[in-house]
Design an enzyme around this catalytic site. Structure first.
Site, PDB file in Angstrom:
ATOM      1  N   SER A 152       0.855  -1.184   0.000  1.00 28.13           N
ATOM      2  CA  SER A 152       0.000   0.000   0.000  1.00 28.13           C
ATOM      3  C   SER A 152       0.890   1.232   0.000  1.00 28.13           C
ATOM      4  O   SER A 152       2.119   1.127   0.121  1.00 28.13           O
ATOM      5  CB  SER A 152      -0.935  -0.009   1.207  1.00 28.13           C
ATOM      6  N   GLY A 154       1.918   3.037  -2.317  1.00 29.36           N
ATOM      7  CA  GLY A 154       2.895   3.111  -3.399  1.00 29.36           C
ATOM      8  C   GLY A 154       4.156   2.285  -3.181  1.00 29.36           C
ATOM      9  O   GLY A 154       5.073   2.302  -3.999  1.00 29.36           O
ATOM     10  N   GLU A 271      -9.221   0.613  -7.557  1.00 31.42           N
ATOM     11  CA  GLU A 271      -9.255  -0.283  -6.396  1.00 31.42           C
ATOM     12  C   GLU A 271     -10.280   0.236  -5.401  1.00 31.42           C
ATOM     13  O   GLU A 271     -10.883   1.289  -5.619  1.00 31.42           O
ATOM     14  CB  GLU A 271      -7.861  -0.453  -5.766  1.00 31.42           C
ATOM     15  N   THR A 279      -7.927  10.098   1.293  1.00 30.20           N
ATOM     16  CA  THR A 279      -8.322  11.296   0.543  1.00 30.20           C
ATOM     17  C   THR A 279      -9.635  11.877   1.077  1.00 30.20           C
ATOM     18  O   THR A 279      -9.943  13.037   0.839  1.00 30.20           O
ATOM     19  CB  THR A 279      -8.497  11.003  -0.963  1.00 30.20           C
TER      20      THR A 279
HETATM   21  N1  LIG Z   1      -2.737   1.519 -14.258  1.00 30.72           N
HETATM   22  C1  LIG Z   1      -2.413   2.744 -13.830  1.00 30.72           C
HETATM   23  N2  LIG Z   1      -2.258   3.753 -14.724  1.00 30.72           N
HETATM   24  C2  LIG Z   1      -1.909   5.006 -14.301  1.00 30.72           C
HETATM   25  N3  LIG Z   1      -1.697   5.329 -13.020  1.00 30.72           N
HETATM   26  C3  LIG Z   1      -1.849   4.369 -12.082  1.00 30.72           C
HETATM   27  C4  LIG Z   1      -2.204   3.028 -12.429  1.00 30.72           C
HETATM   28  N4  LIG Z   1      -2.283   2.302 -11.312  1.00 30.72           N
HETATM   29  C5  LIG Z   1      -1.978   3.143 -10.300  1.00 30.72           C
HETATM   30  N5  LIG Z   1      -1.722   4.385 -10.741  1.00 30.72           N
HETATM   31  C6  LIG Z   1      -1.376   5.559  -9.902  1.00 30.72           C
HETATM   32  O1  LIG Z   1      -0.762   5.116  -8.720  1.00 30.72           O
HETATM   33  C7  LIG Z   1      -1.580   5.413  -7.576  1.00 30.72           C
HETATM   34  C8  LIG Z   1      -1.497   4.300  -6.553  1.00 30.72           C
HETATM   35  O2  LIG Z   1      -1.944   3.083  -7.125  1.00 30.72           O
HETATM   36  P1  LIG Z   1      -2.923   2.104  -6.356  1.00 30.72           P
HETATM   37  O3  LIG Z   1      -3.198   0.955  -7.230  1.00 30.72           O
HETATM   38  O4  LIG Z   1      -4.079   2.873  -5.862  1.00 30.72           O
HETATM   39  O5  LIG Z   1      -1.987   1.615  -5.154  1.00 30.72           O
HETATM   40  P2  LIG Z   1      -2.141   1.750  -3.568  1.00 30.72           P
HETATM   41  O6  LIG Z   1      -2.827   0.485  -3.170  1.00 30.72           O
HETATM   42  O7  LIG Z   1      -0.734   1.811  -3.084  1.00 30.72           O
HETATM   43  O8  LIG Z   1      -2.949   2.975  -3.288  1.00 30.72           O
HETATM   44  C9  LIG Z   1      -2.968   5.635  -8.151  1.00 30.72           C
HETATM   45  O9  LIG Z   1      -3.758   6.435  -7.298  1.00 30.72           O
HETATM   46  C10 LIG Z   1      -2.636   6.292  -9.483  1.00 30.72           C
HETATM   47  O10 LIG Z   1      -2.313   7.662  -9.299  1.00 30.72           O
HETATM   48 MG   LIG Z   2      -4.841   3.482  -4.048  1.00 30.22          MG
END
Ligand SMILES: Nc1ncnc2c1ncn2[C@@H]1O[C@H](COP(=O)(O)OP(=O)(O)O)[C@@H](O)[C@H]1O
Ligand SMILES: [Mg+2]
Length: 386
Positions: A152, A154, A271, A279
């Site tokens: 999580s 990032g 997700e 947020t």
């Molecule tokens: N397939 C994608 N294309 C473009 N940006 C992405 C993609 N997946 C994630 N991101 C960017 O990365 C951020 C974090 O990804 P996310 O899957 O939400 O992971 P986490 O579970 O760490 O929050 C997203 O809010 C978005 O800004």
């Molecule tokens: Mg996320």
């Protein structure tokens, strides 16, 4: 003695702290659990415990000892298989043990959303070895996004821009996941115009939506959010359809943060958190009932009247840039001198680089003005090692 509901919070961060306070306002007995002493929600709970929540036995022993009416996960990193078992034995897990289990792992929730429910998502593939990963990335095309299945904020995530970056992305994923070594998801890179969180509440009143929250992410963590986010009627309708579909499938009661990408006319599911979303801190100044108040009401089976935006709002988290065992926060007086501005100072025991320590919240006549004000308030704050 007052006979009340006993709520056990698993994970005791700043979001949990607000949930506990809302539950306490309704007379609930609260227990905060985390893996370190002095976590934010522990400051306000009736009791607290330090345990490794990824350890099945420790989790079970604690639940057996306290016998809570409600088990409320606040984070993903929990032995969710044990939650499933506890639920079978009659414990109530919020929203459901299955939701906690599916969302702790990117594969579970992505396959459910895309393959079972047919929701629009970025294209994706899973890989267990470097060779499989390289093949998946080539199939997806560059750039693509690489994430460990369990992570999580990032951690372990990277954008892989070319063939040359393959080994770097693989390395980042192997080192950044909660489980060292392992499976990754490779996603098509979506060139979105904006991304939103659609807070969705399931309660005795059925499903309700909060006005959409726009946000900006940097290095996998949010740096700014605002509400409402401007969207077309069509986008909002599609966002609600997606949010309703996924939350109906997960079931139970409580608030969900549905993350969506907006790209032209297309809305993609990204997700979902089966709990308050970071947020959504903005709702502390922009709604009649914050996401935390909504969560508390929903899980206690209490009614939720119409959710209203009281004013456009914005939030800006304050992050530490170094590790300090002793630190001070300066500038609160200057920040709070701004009109319609609030702070939440989390009181975490130590700082770490990138760790969220406080948040500046502001309301105003327009979203633009609220964003400017929250940014100004954040600018007054400073962390200082002592
Ligand atoms: N397939 C994608 N294309 C473009 N940006 C992405 C993609 N997946 C994630 N991101 C960017 O990365 C951020 C974090 O990804 P996310 O899957 O939400 O992971 P986490 O579970 O760490 O929050 C997203 O809010 C978005 O800004
Ligand atoms: Mg996320």
């Amino acid at each position: 003695m007052y006979q009340t509901t006993k709520l056990m919070l698993l994970g005791s961060g700043e979001l949990g702290k607000e949930v506990i306070m809302e539950a306490q306002r309704l007379g609930v007995e609260t227990i905060a659990v985390d893996r370190y002493e002095g976590a934010p929600a522990m400051h306000v709970a009736d009791r607290s415990y330090v345990v490794d929540m990824l350890d099945r036995q420790q989790l079970r022993d604690l639940v057996d000892k306290e016998r809570p009416d409600l088990i409320v996960p606040e984070i993903e990193a929990i032995a969710t298989a044990e939650l499933v078992r506890l639920e079978t034995e009659g414990y109530r897990v919020i929203p459901t043990a299955r939701a906690a289990r599916l969302t702790m792992d990117r594969e579970g929730i992505r396959r459910l959303a895309a393959e079972t429910l047919g929701l629009p998502t970025a294209k994706y593939r899973f890989a267990d070895t470097y060779e499989e990963f390289a093949e998946a990335a080539r199939a997806m095309g560059f750039p693509c996004v690489v994430k460990p299945l369990m992570s999580s904020s990032g951690k372990g995530q990277s954008v892989c821009r070319s063939e040359e970056e393959l080994s770097r992305s693989w390395q980042i994923a192997m080192e950044g996941g909660r489980v060292q070594q392992g499976r990754v998801i490779v996603e098509e890179f979506i060139r979105f115009d904006s991304e939103i969180t659609l807070l969705t509440v399931r309660s005795v009143h059925g499903t309700q939506f909060c006005p959409p929250i726009g946000h900006i992410q940097k290095d996998g963590d949010y740096i700014e959010s605002w509400q409402p986010h401007a969207m077309t009627e069509g986008q909002l309708e599609e966002a609600k359809r997606i949010a309703r579909t996924i939350t109906d499938e997960l079931g139970g009661a409580g608030i969900f943060g549905v993350e969506l990408f907006l790209a032209g006319g297309q809305v993609y599911f990204s997700e979902v958190s089966p709990r308050p979303h970071d947020t959504g801190l903005v709702t502390l100044v922009s709604q009649n009932l914050s996401e935390f108040a909504l969560h508390a009401r929903a899980i206690l089976g209490l009614p939720i009247p119409e959710i209203k935006l009281t004013a456009p709002g914005a939030s800006r988290p304050l992050k530490a840039d170094a590790e300090w065992a002793d630190y001070r926060l300066l500038g609160a007086a200057e920040a709070l001198a701004l009109p319609d501005t609030q702070l939440r100072i989390f009181g975490k025991p130590v700082t770490k680089a990138g760790r969220r320590m406080a948040v500046a919240l502001a309301a105003a006549e327009t979203v633009e003005a609220a964003r400017e004000r929250a940014t100004e308030a954040l600018g007054k704050l400073k962390l200082e090692g002592v």
